[in-house]
Each structure stands twice: as C-alpha cells, then as structure tokens.
Enzyme design. Structure first.
Site, PDB file in Angstrom:
ATOM      1  N   CYS A 112      -6.095 -12.964   6.001  1.00 61.23           N
ATOM      2  CA  CYS A 112      -5.391 -11.939   6.762  1.00 61.23           C
ATOM      3  C   CYS A 112      -6.002 -11.771   8.160  1.00 61.23           C
ATOM      4  CB  CYS A 112      -5.358 -10.631   5.966  1.00 61.23           C
ATOM      5  SG  CYS A 112      -4.071  -9.516   6.537  1.00 61.23           S
ATOM      6  N   GLU A 119      -7.331 -12.503  -2.903  1.00 59.41           N
ATOM      7  CA  GLU A 119      -8.369 -11.790  -3.671  1.00 59.41           C
ATOM      8  C   GLU A 119      -7.773 -10.711  -4.574  1.00 59.41           C
ATOM      9  OE1 GLU A 119      -7.691 -11.253  -0.551  1.00 59.41           O
ATOM     10  OE2 GLU A 119      -7.725  -9.088  -0.187  1.00 59.41           O
ATOM     11  N   HIS A 177      -3.231 -12.172   0.686  1.00 61.25           N
ATOM     12  CA  HIS A 177      -4.473 -11.676   0.095  1.00 61.25           C
ATOM     13  C   HIS A 177      -4.709 -12.263  -1.304  1.00 61.25           C
ATOM     14  CE1 HIS A 177      -5.904  -8.623   2.998  1.00 61.25           C
ATOM     15  NE2 HIS A 177      -4.626  -8.561   3.342  1.00 61.25           N
TER      16      HIS A 177
END
Ligand code: MN
Length: 253
Positions: free
Chosen positions: A120, A226, A224
């Site tokens: 990002c 994660e 994202h």
C-alpha cells in the site's frame, strides 16, 4: 516451508517501517504498526523488527546493517513534494517523519540489493523513492475508477487484479487473476525507472510494481495481503518470498 540455514540459525530479520502518530488530546507521540504485519512476517518464518522514524539520511546504513529484508507497511500519503508535485485539494494526511526515514532508506536498500516487500503506502513510497510519481486522489482524478477504498472488513476481498505473467508476483501467486482487498485513495502514476508493473485493476490502475530482475526481490502491491492470508492462504507466499530472499542475504553476511 522457508528459510533454512539463515544467519547463526536464527530467523531472517525483517525490518518493518511504522507509523508516527503525533500527540493529540494530550497523549504522547507514538510509533505504531498494525499487528497483522508482525504476525504475517512471523508466520512466514521471519523475525519482525520495528524501525522507528529516525532521519533516514543519517541512519539508513545502520538500519540496513541490522536487518536482512524490509517490509514497507501501509500508512498515510507520501508528501507530493517528493515527486515534484504540489498538494492537490484531496491529498490526505502526510507524515514528514515517515517520509524522512523511508525515502532515504528505500534508496539505500535498492542500492544495497536488500529484499523489499512493499504494501500500500509502502508500494507508493517505493515508487516515489525510485523516481516515480503518484495519483494524489483516485476518485478526484480518474473518471471511471472503481471503489478503491472499501468499507468492507479488511479481510474481505472486493475487487479483482490481473497479475502480469512472467513477473515475480505471478511466480509467487501462481494465478492470472486474484481477488484483493483495497484501502487506498492514491495509486502509482508514473512508474519509477527500472521498475515494471506486476498487477492491474479492472479500471486500468496500477496495483503493483517490482524490479524485473530474477536475482532481486523487490515487490510492491497496492492491496493488503497481511489481512488476507489467514483466509486466502496464497497471499502468505508474499511474506514467505520476502523471508526466503532475506535468508539468502543473511547467509552471505
Ligand atoms: Mn485497489
């Protein structure tokens, strides 16, 4: 799985950039990063180490000597002055503290051949540090853009991206199209010299860039991973790829 035979038998050390939160309402200034990054690196076999927002011009060398790979995390907008632009009306909050660390740190990391995974804002700062530019506000500047700042939960994927065949990203994810989450109002505009696009969204925006060098691991994505990998395991490959590349670095050390 990952990273056998790293330095002294320890896991490869992955430096994470973090947010700088200036005091508001009488509280202290704070460094902070989302726990999801820490857990993703640890689950991939790395040792996450948080890097404070020191002056990068002065400390980049010492920081790079202390880690085997870098994870550039998400956060606020990059100051457009760093890519020669004036602030547009819908530019979001910027962090001079983070820019001051990350831009010199990324330049030094690229020079040193350090593995980098950029998420990002991380992707955006990677592109800017390497000489590229950003769209300051997608909704204001790209007429037929889809919604890139979702209001769905962080683990929910809301739009597809097309992975460019032959890229490191396609090697990691092994798919032509993946469904991703989306929490950005900016995007890569001019791609930094030496980099290549590895993912596109359906409205023609850049969703990832990387160094097209099989010897290097420098991969950025606009989404994202994660907060996706626990439900969509393929995204764990991004963190494993970083840790595997960092293990090579640590073996040479
Ligand atoms: Mn998006």
């Amino acid at each position: 799985m990952v990273a056998g035979g790293s330095r002294h038998g320890f896991p490869p050390r992955i430096g994470l950039t973090v947010n700088f939160k200036p005091a508001d309402g009488g509280g202290p200034d704070e460094h902070a990063v989302a726990d999801a990054y820490v857990r993703a690196v640890a689950a991939a076999g790395g040792l996450p180490l948080l890097i404070p927002n020191l002056d990068g011009e002065r400390h980049a060398g010492a920081v790079l000597a202390a880690v085997d790979g870098l994870l550039l995390t998400g956060g606020v907008d990059v100051d457009p002055a760093h890519y020669g632009d004036l602030p547009a009306p819908r530019l979001g909050r910027v962090s001079p503290e983070r820019d001051a660390l990350e831009i010199p740190l990324v330049r030094a990391a690229l020079e040193a051949g350090m593995p980098v995974l950029a998420v990002c804002r991380g992707l955006q700062v990677l592109n800017v540090a390497a000489g590229g530019s950003l769209i300051q506000d997608i909704a204001g500047e790209v007429p037929r853009a889809i919604k890139h700042y979702q209001q769905a939960p962080r683990w929910h994927a809301t739009h597809p991206v097309e992975i460019v065949p032959g890229t490191r990203l396609s090697e990691l994810l092994g798919a032509c199209t993946v469904q991703v989450n989306s929490f950005h109002h900016q995007a890569v505009d001019r791609v930094a010299p030496g980099f290549t696009v590895n993912a596109w969204s359906p409205d023609g925006l850049i969703e990832g860039i990387e160094l097209p060098d099989p010897e290097r691991f420098v991969v950025g994505v606009q989404w994202h991973p994660e907060t996706l990998w626990e439900r969509v395991p393929v995204f764990r490959r991004l963190f494993e790829g970083l840790v595997e590349a960092a293990a090579q670095v640590s073996r040479k050390a």
